[in-house]
Design an enzyme around this catalytic site. Structure first.
Site, PDB file in Angstrom:
ATOM      1  N   SER A   1       0.840  -1.214   0.000  1.00  0.00           N
ATOM      2  CA  SER A   1       0.000   0.000   0.000  1.00  0.00           C
ATOM      3  C   SER A   1       0.864   1.249   0.000  1.00  0.00           C
ATOM      4  O   SER A   1       0.547   2.237  -0.670  1.00  0.00           O
ATOM      5  CB  SER A   1      -0.916   0.025   1.229  1.00  0.00           C
ATOM      6  OG  SER A   1      -1.825  -1.036   1.188  1.00  0.00           O
TER       7      SER A   1
ATOM      8  N   SER B   1     -17.976   4.627  -1.716  1.00  0.00           N
ATOM      9  CA  SER B   1     -18.109   3.956  -3.018  1.00  0.00           C
ATOM     10  C   SER B   1     -18.536   4.908  -4.116  1.00  0.00           C
ATOM     11  O   SER B   1     -18.346   4.621  -5.293  1.00  0.00           O
ATOM     12  CB  SER B   1     -19.124   2.811  -2.907  1.00  0.00           C
ATOM     13  OG  SER B   1     -18.618   1.811  -2.059  1.00  0.00           O
TER      14      SER B   1
ATOM     15  N   THR C   1      -4.570   6.632   3.410  1.00  0.00           N
ATOM     16  CA  THR C   1      -3.300   5.973   3.705  1.00  0.00           C
ATOM     17  C   THR C   1      -2.178   7.009   3.717  1.00  0.00           C
ATOM     18  O   THR C   1      -2.049   7.798   2.778  1.00  0.00           O
ATOM     19  CB  THR C   1      -3.006   4.885   2.642  1.00  0.00           C
ATOM     20  OG1 THR C   1      -4.084   3.959   2.654  1.00  0.00           O
ATOM     21  CG2 THR C   1      -1.686   4.166   2.925  1.00  0.00           C
TER      22      THR C   1
ATOM     23  N   ALA D   1      -3.469   1.995  -9.578  1.00  0.00           N
ATOM     24  CA  ALA D   1      -3.248   1.342  -8.279  1.00  0.00           C
ATOM     25  C   ALA D   1      -3.895  -0.039  -8.246  1.00  0.00           C
ATOM     26  O   ALA D   1      -3.324  -0.996  -7.712  1.00  0.00           O
ATOM     27  CB  ALA D   1      -3.807   2.219  -7.164  1.00  0.00           C
TER      28      ALA D   1
ATOM     29  N   GLU E   1      -9.984   0.771  -2.882  1.00  0.00           N
ATOM     30  CA  GLU E   1      -9.766   0.801  -4.341  1.00  0.00           C
ATOM     31  C   GLU E   1     -10.945   0.202  -5.093  1.00  0.00           C
ATOM     32  O   GLU E   1     -10.770  -0.531  -6.063  1.00  0.00           O
ATOM     33  CB  GLU E   1      -8.490   0.033  -4.695  1.00  0.00           C
ATOM     34  CG  GLU E   1      -7.249   0.621  -4.103  1.00  0.00           C
ATOM     35  CD  GLU E   1      -6.736   1.788  -4.916  1.00  0.00           C
ATOM     36  OE1 GLU E   1      -7.240   1.989  -6.031  1.00  0.00           O
ATOM     37  OE2 GLU E   1      -5.863   2.496  -4.411  1.00  0.00           O
TER      38      GLU E   1
ATOM     39  N   THR F   1     -14.789  -1.435  -3.754  1.00  0.00           N
ATOM     40  CA  THR F   1     -15.093  -2.677  -3.036  1.00  0.00           C
ATOM     41  C   THR F   1     -15.344  -3.792  -4.052  1.00  0.00           C
ATOM     42  O   THR F   1     -15.573  -3.541  -5.244  1.00  0.00           O
ATOM     43  CB  THR F   1     -16.361  -2.527  -2.160  1.00  0.00           C
ATOM     44  OG1 THR F   1     -17.497  -2.392  -3.024  1.00  0.00           O
ATOM     45  CG2 THR F   1     -16.277  -1.324  -1.221  1.00  0.00           C
TER      46      THR F   1
HETATM   47  C1  LIG Z   1      -7.155   0.887   5.506  1.00  0.00           C
HETATM   48  C2  LIG Z   1      -7.798   1.698   4.420  1.00  0.00           C
HETATM   49  C3  LIG Z   1      -7.027   2.536   3.636  1.00  0.00           C
HETATM   50  C4  LIG Z   1      -7.623   3.354   2.663  1.00  0.00           C
HETATM   51  N1  LIG Z   1      -6.846   4.240   1.941  1.00  0.00           N
HETATM   52  C5  LIG Z   1      -7.469   5.167   1.151  1.00  0.00           C
HETATM   53  C6  LIG Z   1      -6.704   6.226   0.541  1.00  0.00           C
HETATM   54  O1  LIG Z   1      -5.462   6.271   0.640  1.00  0.00           O
HETATM   55  N2  LIG Z   1      -7.367   7.191  -0.159  1.00  0.00           N
HETATM   56  C7  LIG Z   1      -8.732   7.188  -0.303  1.00  0.00           C
HETATM   57  O2  LIG Z   1      -9.272   8.100  -0.932  1.00  0.00           O
HETATM   58  N3  LIG Z   1      -9.482   6.189   0.254  1.00  0.00           N
HETATM   59  C8  LIG Z   1      -8.883   5.179   0.974  1.00  0.00           C
HETATM   60  N4  LIG Z   1      -9.630   4.185   1.567  1.00  0.00           N
HETATM   61  C9  LIG Z   1     -11.096   4.250   1.467  1.00  0.00           C
HETATM   62  C10 LIG Z   1     -11.719   3.146   0.637  1.00  0.00           C
HETATM   63  O3  LIG Z   1     -11.433   3.337  -0.715  1.00  0.00           O
HETATM   64  C11 LIG Z   1     -13.212   3.097   0.969  1.00  0.00           C
HETATM   65  O4  LIG Z   1     -13.333   2.530   2.271  1.00  0.00           O
HETATM   66  C12 LIG Z   1     -14.013   2.305  -0.046  1.00  0.00           C
HETATM   67  O5  LIG Z   1     -14.102   2.989  -1.262  1.00  0.00           O
HETATM   68  C13 LIG Z   1     -15.438   1.994   0.435  1.00  0.00           C
HETATM   69  O6  LIG Z   1     -16.077   3.138   0.887  1.00  0.00           O
HETATM   70  P1  LIG Z   1     -16.819   3.111   2.314  1.00  0.00           P
HETATM   71  O7  LIG Z   1     -15.863   2.548   3.303  1.00  0.00           O
HETATM   72  O8  LIG Z   1     -17.380   4.445   2.546  1.00  0.00           O
HETATM   73  O9  LIG Z   1     -17.976   2.044   2.144  1.00  0.00           O
HETATM   74  P2  LIG Z   1     -19.433   2.307   1.526  1.00  0.00           P
HETATM   75  O10 LIG Z   1     -19.307   2.959   0.179  1.00  0.00           O
HETATM   76  O11 LIG Z   1     -20.295   2.957   2.536  1.00  0.00           O
HETATM   77  O12 LIG Z   1     -19.924   0.792   1.295  1.00  0.00           O
HETATM   78  C14 LIG Z   1     -20.443  -0.023   2.343  1.00  0.00           C
HETATM   79  C15 LIG Z   1     -20.912  -1.341   1.712  1.00  0.00           C
HETATM   80  O13 LIG Z   1     -21.951  -1.063   0.757  1.00  0.00           O
HETATM   81  C16 LIG Z   1     -21.622  -1.634  -0.503  1.00  0.00           C
HETATM   82  N5  LIG Z   1     -22.152  -0.786  -1.567  1.00  0.00           N
HETATM   83  C17 LIG Z   1     -21.944   0.536  -1.768  1.00  0.00           C
HETATM   84  N6  LIG Z   1     -22.563   0.947  -2.873  1.00  0.00           N
HETATM   85  C18 LIG Z   1     -23.186  -0.145  -3.398  1.00  0.00           C
HETATM   86  C19 LIG Z   1     -23.995  -0.381  -4.553  1.00  0.00           C
HETATM   87  N7  LIG Z   1     -24.274   0.596  -5.436  1.00  0.00           N
HETATM   88  N8  LIG Z   1     -24.469  -1.631  -4.768  1.00  0.00           N
HETATM   89  C20 LIG Z   1     -24.188  -2.635  -3.916  1.00  0.00           C
HETATM   90  N9  LIG Z   1     -23.430  -2.480  -2.807  1.00  0.00           N
HETATM   91  C21 LIG Z   1     -22.931  -1.248  -2.560  1.00  0.00           C
HETATM   92  C22 LIG Z   1     -20.105  -1.696  -0.513  1.00  0.00           C
HETATM   93  O14 LIG Z   1     -19.642  -2.698  -1.435  1.00  0.00           O
HETATM   94  C23 LIG Z   1     -19.797  -2.047   0.935  1.00  0.00           C
HETATM   95  O15 LIG Z   1     -19.886  -3.432   1.127  1.00  0.00           O
HETATM   96  C24 LIG Z   1      -9.033   3.297   2.471  1.00  0.00           C
HETATM   97  C25 LIG Z   1      -9.795   2.397   3.233  1.00  0.00           C
HETATM   98  C26 LIG Z   1      -9.206   1.610   4.185  1.00  0.00           C
HETATM   99  C27 LIG Z   1     -10.061   0.678   4.999  1.00  0.00           C
END
Ligand SMILES: Cc1cc2nc3c(=O)[nH]c(=O)nc-3n(C[C@H](O)[C@H](O)[C@H](O)COP(=O)(O)OP(=O)(O)OC[C@H]3O[C@@H](n4cnc5c(N)ncnc54)[C@H](O)[C@@H]3O)c2cc1C
Length: 392
Positions: free
Chosen positions: A90, A137, A163, A250, A371, A373
């Site tokens: 990462s 997302s 990150t 990425a 990156e 889900t």
């Molecule tokens: C350790 C870590 C490091 C990270 N590093 C970075 C970084 O450097 N920069 C950065 O910008 N982000 C970073 N992220 C963020 C990461 O990209 C997000 O956590 C990810 O995009 C999901 O967003 P969310 O956590 O808000 O989940 P949500 O979008 O709230 O999703 C929750 C659940 O709902 C599902 N879901 C959402 N929309 C839909 C849909 N339309 N249909 C069906 N299911 C759906 C998802 O698949 C998931 O299971 C990091 C995350 C973690 C945990």
């Protein structure tokens, strides 16, 4: 090391050299202490410049100190780093694909000269701020915005799950440029801003409660009336294609990296099964255990093949983001499932940090989620296959 269909034979000298350098680096500098870092929730920051010296940050870019190695070499590098720990990969992914890549692709000459050499050697650390507390997302709904004031921009908003933000010198912040909005309903185009983290109004609190990717520093980026000069804007892009094109880079590395984590789990399980004796001999003699190893080796091999094919397509500019979605989705799911099987084969020892599978298993929960889900990549493929978007 598992290479069941002899992919090694087709590597160039340079590709082997890069892979071997990364493998040695991980063996000597990462394996001895990574379990402790994982337990403590720390990243071995002293390795950041060393990784730079070894050319681990965006070596597939050309110029400004980057050697422009092949996409296979870059993939192999990600594979070896993630065989050590997803947190290590990462670090390299964020620095290379999410910070150096956008500066290289969309930056001005001054921005490239100011940042790329220092980021490449690890003298400076970067982070990528796209995700927000209310928009993960669906980052296109982002609320962080910039407004022009004379020859400056004023930024407001917050990013989370970023990150390296607590140790970063510069953040690539994606924000809506309200000054370029068309009408009252328009929030303006998304633009990239290079924001030094020591500017007034920037905060980068660390997120410490993680049970996954513990050997990686994660934080927020708070932006309160942060003033940046106009020259901080990445001039070469506007709209969501800016951040999304970085994510494609990425995710390509992740598709390779996840295979490394799975391979490390496989090798650990294979060795353990041949050493560990129960009922009068090694557990590897039981058909149940052999079935697990056979399945793991097959899954890893097919994922390796997909990663290698991606490299060929990328090399000749035929790689589509949907190809990358398929590989990220498949290879991370594979690694997540197989790390669990490896953990199981190690019995009670498998739940400790003395062995890698449980650490990889915990890490891969993050890799499955960030990156894009697994679900979001499913929807990207679904749209590509049917022509119908099912996101909303
Ligand atoms: C350790 C870590 C490091 C990270 N590093 C970075 C970084 O450097 N920069 C950065 O910008 N982000 C970073 N992220 C963020 C990461 O990209 C997000 O956590 C990810 O995009 C999901 O967003 P969310 O956590 O808000 O989940 P949500 O979008 O709230 O999703 C929750 C659940 O709902 C599902 N879901 C959402 N929309 C839909 C849909 N339309 N249909 C069906 N299911 C759906 C998802 O698949 C998931 O299971 C990091 C995350 C973690 C945990």
């Amino acid at each position: 090391m598992l290479d069941y269909v002899g992919l090694e034979d087709d590597l160039t000298e340079e590709e082997r050299m890069i892979r071997d350098t990364a493998r040695r680096f991980v063996d000597e500098n990462v394996r001895p202490t990574i379990g402790d870092h994982f337990e403590a929730g720390t990243f071995p920051t002293e390795l950041i410049p060393e990784m730079g010296e070894l050319g681990f940050y965006a070596p597939n870019l050309e110029g400004y100190g980057s050697p422009n190695v092949s996409e296979t070499a870059y993939g192999l590098l990600m594979q070896e780093l993630e065989a050590g720990d997803s947190g290590l990969r990462s670090m390299a992914s964020v620095q290379g694909a999410l910070v150096m890549y956008p500066i290289h692709a969309f930056g001005s000459e001054d921005q490239k000269e100011e940042w790329l050499p220092d980021l490449g050697t690890g003298q400076a650390v970067g982070c990528f701020g796209l995700t927000e507390p209310e928009h993960g997302s669906n980052p296109s709904r982002m609320e962080t915005y910039a407004e022009r004031d004379g020859d400056e921009y004023v930024l407001n908003g917050s990013k989370t799950w970023i990150t390296n933000s607590p140790i970063a010198d510069v953040a690539v912040v994606w924000a809506r440029d309200r000054s370029a909005a068309g009408d009252a309903d328009d929030d303006g185009p998304v633009r990239g801003f290079l924001v030094e983290t020591d500017r007034d109004g920037v905060t980068t609190n660390e997120i410490t409660e993680k049970l996954s990717l513990r050997a990686s520093i994660t934080g927020e980026i708070g932006l309160q009336n942060v003033r940046v000069p106009e020259s901080s804007v990445l001039p070469g892009v506007d709209g969501m294609k800016g951040p999304l094109s970085c994510l494609t880079q990425a995710r390509y590395g992740i598709a390779w990296g996840a295979v490394g984590a799975a391979r490390d789990c496989f090798e650990t399980a294979r060795e353990y099964a041949t050493d560990r004796e129960q009922f009068g001999g090694p557990i590897a003699r039981f058909q149940l255990q052999q079935e697990k190893l056979a399945e793991m080796a097959t899954e890893i091999t097919t994922s390796q093949l997909l990663a290698h094919r991606l490299a060929e397509l990328k090399e000749r500019s035929d790689l589509r983001p949907q190809h990358v979605s398929m590989a990220k989705r498949n290879n991370v799911r594979m690694a997540r499932e197989q790390s669990r099987v490896a953990r199981e084969m190690l019995g009670g020892n498998g739940i400790t940090t003395d062995y890698s599978p449980m650490r990889h298993l915990a890490n891969l929960e993050t890799v499955y989620t960030y990156e894009g889900t697994h679900d979001i990549h499913t929807l990207i493929l679904g749209q590509d296959l049917t022509g119908i978007a099912a996101f909303e």
